[in-house]
Design an enzyme around this catalytic site. Structure first.
Site, short mmCIF file in Angstrom:
data_model
loop_
_atom_site.label_atom_id
_atom_site.label_comp_id
_atom_site.label_asym_id
_atom_site.label_seq_id
_atom_site.Cartn_x
_atom_site.Cartn_y
_atom_site.Cartn_z
N ASP A 26 8.50 63.80 14.50
CA ASP A 26 7.90 64.43 15.67
C ASP A 26 7.35 65.80 15.31
OD1 ASP A 26 7.14 64.68 18.30
OD2 ASP A 26 9.10 65.34 19.01
N ASN A 74 3.05 55.58 23.10
CA ASN A 74 1.96 56.33 22.45
C ASN A 74 0.58 55.74 22.76
OD1 ASN A 74 3.81 57.18 19.42
ND2 ASN A 74 3.46 58.39 21.27
#
Ligand code: FPP
Length: 253
Positions: A26, A74
């Site tokens: 991340d 996503n």
């Protein structure tokens, strides 16, 4: 090798390595933003960290490394970004297959691969076939993956088997359930790492991380280097894993 790196590596006990490390990569977007660049610049630089994590894990003798590369959620990002990520994946997989073979690493993928663009999926399947015989380490990419999707998918598969009279509902146990998960045949991760200073699981491997040790690094993924993985492993080795038992029982075992 620098003194600091040598020192960190020597603090890792090779006899107590986790068999499976999972990473939530991340912070690519924020890393790029800090540099006044588009988010995709962060993803491109994240590839170096992917390469380094895979190399380090394989060198140490870790058998499974699983990377959360793209979640079901996503897909809700701007199309420009999802397109760029898919083409980066395609290019990276194409470019790295040789190195994977040279290092005896098998490429694997979990997730709803049907939802990937046909070219990315094709390249992925080709690379998985090309590396299928490698047995030093399995590198699994979670792509279009979410744990809730995986769990529902497993329930559907089991439901079908019951409907077809192949399985009795009373015979569903942990091993039957695990055999229906995307990760079938893989051990559960002993260590889950998340970068970028966020303390969340974000729908990753919910079943498999029941007893995983969690490690959070403040570094953005493109900055995550060999030494950072060493530090996570040292931290992991300093913990006592009790699996619901008490400390004295673990020491007596
Ligand atoms: C998280 O950062 C990263 C991703 C969603 C994509 C990960 C992809 C790569 C590292 C590149 C290619 C990967 C492989 C396996 C070849 P973010 O975009 O969520 O960052 P932010 O939280 O700062 O917005």
């Amino acid at each position: 090798m620098s003194d600091k790196r040598m020192d960190l590596k020597s603090r890792i006990d090779p006899a107590r390595l986790p068999g499976h490390v999972a990473i939530i990569m991340d912070g690519n977007g924020r890393w790029a933003k800090q540099r006044g660049k588009p988010r995709t610049f962060g993803h491109h630089n994240g590839v170096t960290s992917v390469r380094e994590a895979a190399e380090t894990a394989a060198e140490l003798g870790i058998k499974y490394l699983t990377l959360y590369a793209f979640s079901t959620e996503n897909w809700n990002r701007p199309k420009l970004e999802t397109d760029a990520l898919m083409s980066l994946l395609l290019k990276t997989i194409h470019k790295e297959t040789k190195t994977l073979n040279k290092n005896n690493i098998r490429l694997n993928a979990i997730g709803n691969l049907q939802s990937l663009p046909p070219l990315t999926r094709k390249m992925l399947e080709k690379a998985m076939n090309n590396t299928a015989g490698n047995d030093r380490m399995t590198l699994t990419l979670a792509l279009s993956y979410s744990a809730r999707w995986e769990l529902l998918d497993a329930v559907k598969k089991i439901g079908k088997r019951i409907g077809e009279g192949e399985l009795d509902a009373d015979d569903i146990d942990q091993s039957v359930f695990e055999a229906s998960l995307q990760t079938h045949g893989m051990p559960d991760p002993e260590l889950l790492i998340r970068t970028s200073g966020e303390y969340r699981i974000s729908n990753f491997l919910l079943w498999q991380i029941a007893y995983s040790e969690l490690y959070f690094s403040p570094k953005f993924w493109p900055d995550f280097r060999k030494d950072d993985l060493y530090e996570a492993l040292i931290d992991y080795q300093n913990r006592e894993r009790r699996f619901g038992k008490i400390s004295e029982q673990i020491k007596a075992d």
